[in-house]
Design a protein around this motif. Structure first.
Motif, PDB file in Angstrom:
ATOM      1  N   UNK A 125       0.805  -1.219   0.000  1.00  0.00           N
ATOM      2  CA  UNK A 125       0.000   0.000   0.000  1.00  0.00           C
ATOM      3  C   UNK A 125       0.842   1.275   0.000  1.00  0.00           C
ATOM      4  N   UNK A 126       2.148   1.143  -0.209  1.00  0.00           N
ATOM      5  CA  UNK A 126       3.011   2.302  -0.393  1.00  0.00           C
ATOM      6  C   UNK A 126       3.320   2.481  -1.875  1.00  0.00           C
ATOM      7  N   UNK A 127       3.527   3.725  -2.321  1.00  0.00           N
ATOM      8  CA  UNK A 127       3.852   3.950  -3.729  1.00  0.00           C
ATOM      9  C   UNK A 127       5.249   3.448  -4.076  1.00  0.00           C
ATOM     10  N   UNK A 128       5.502   3.384  -5.367  1.00  0.00           N
ATOM     11  CA  UNK A 128       6.778   2.877  -5.867  1.00  0.00           C
ATOM     12  C   UNK A 128       7.951   3.644  -5.268  1.00  0.00           C
ATOM     13  N   UNK A 129       7.864   4.972  -5.262  1.00  0.00           N
ATOM     14  CA  UNK A 129       9.022   5.757  -4.835  1.00  0.00           C
ATOM     15  C   UNK A 129       9.351   5.550  -3.362  1.00  0.00           C
TER      16      UNK A 129
END
Length: 250
Positions: free
Chosen positions: A94-98
């Motif tokens: 649930x965290x973005x790629x970056x």
């Protein structure tokens, strides 16, 4: 010939009465991909855990960049430049790629510890582009990406961490042809760059032949085969792995 990034000499490891590794000797040069194959229980996982600092060997020695090294812990191994990508990837869905790319390495403002999100996004995009990974947006949640894209991001995270030795544990397992092709292209790009040594654990011998420079076969805790990939074949590797099962047959 480039210098060895890591050299393992006579390494052994036992767990109680079980000898997991008997007398392991192998080496990997900078810019080289070593394929490590072997049946389940051959000792591959134990060897990888020793190279990551998770287990300590009972005997033998490890040379890293030509110097004797005692890998005291996973953190210590990573500080030297040894990175591992396991099958479970250790990604936060649930965290973005970056943010996954900067996991445990977040950039913050000082003295107030706010995240430098814009800079992390920029660096993440640069890191992905530099090795040819096509992710439409670095703000996309990792859980929404394909298995191949997730694997590619996990590899990119290790490269971005300035890895000198990259250990890949079955990166192509359970992937379709399209996703496997993505990872194989990524590995070819890392080979072309020539600045990282890679140990690739895989069961697909065709892919091992295609991508690796050399192949090592681990059987019963020992390296029983070490040959350039161009000088062997899938048929020979299958014969070597299957030979032990036919011992004693009439």
């Amino acid at each position: 010939m480039t210098a060895d990034v890591i050299r393992v000499e006579g390494v052994s490891k036992s767990f109680g009465p079980v000898d997991a590794l008997a007398d392991i000797t192998l080496h990997v040069r900078r810019g080289e991909v070593l394929g490590l194959i072997g049946d389940n229980g051959a000792g591959k996982s134990t060897l990888i855990k020793i190279l990551t600092g998770y287990h300590q060997p009972d005997g033998g020695r490890i040379l890293f960049e030509g110097e004797p090294a005692t890998l005291k812990s996973v953190v210590h191994a990573r500080s030297l430049g040894i990175e591992t990508v396991f099958q479970d990837l250790a990604m936060v869905d649930d965290l973005p790629v970056y943010l996954n790319l900067h996991l445990n390495r977040e950039l913050t403002h000082r003295p107030i510890p706010f995240l430098r999100r814009r800079e992390m996004k920029h660096r993440a995009r640069e890191a992905l582009d530099s090795i040819g990974i096509d992710i439409p947006s670095v703000t996309a949640e990792v859980g929404m990406l394909s298995g191949g894209q997730r694997q590619a991001i996990a590899i990119a995270r290790s490269v971005y961490s300035k890895a000198k030795l990259l250990l890949l544990d079955e990166p192509l397992a359970a992937m379709g042809a399209k996703e496997s092709a993505l990872i194989l292209r990524l590995l070819q790009e890392l080979k072309r760059r020539g600045d990282i040594a890679i140990i690739l654990i895989a069961h697909n011998y065709g892919q091992v032949i295609d991508i690796c420079d050399r192949v090592n076969l681990l059987q019963h805790g020992e390296i029983t085969f070490d040959r350039p990939a161009a000088e062997t074949s899938v048929a020979e590797l299958l014969d070597l792995v299957n030979a032990e099962y036919h011992l004693g047959e009439p």
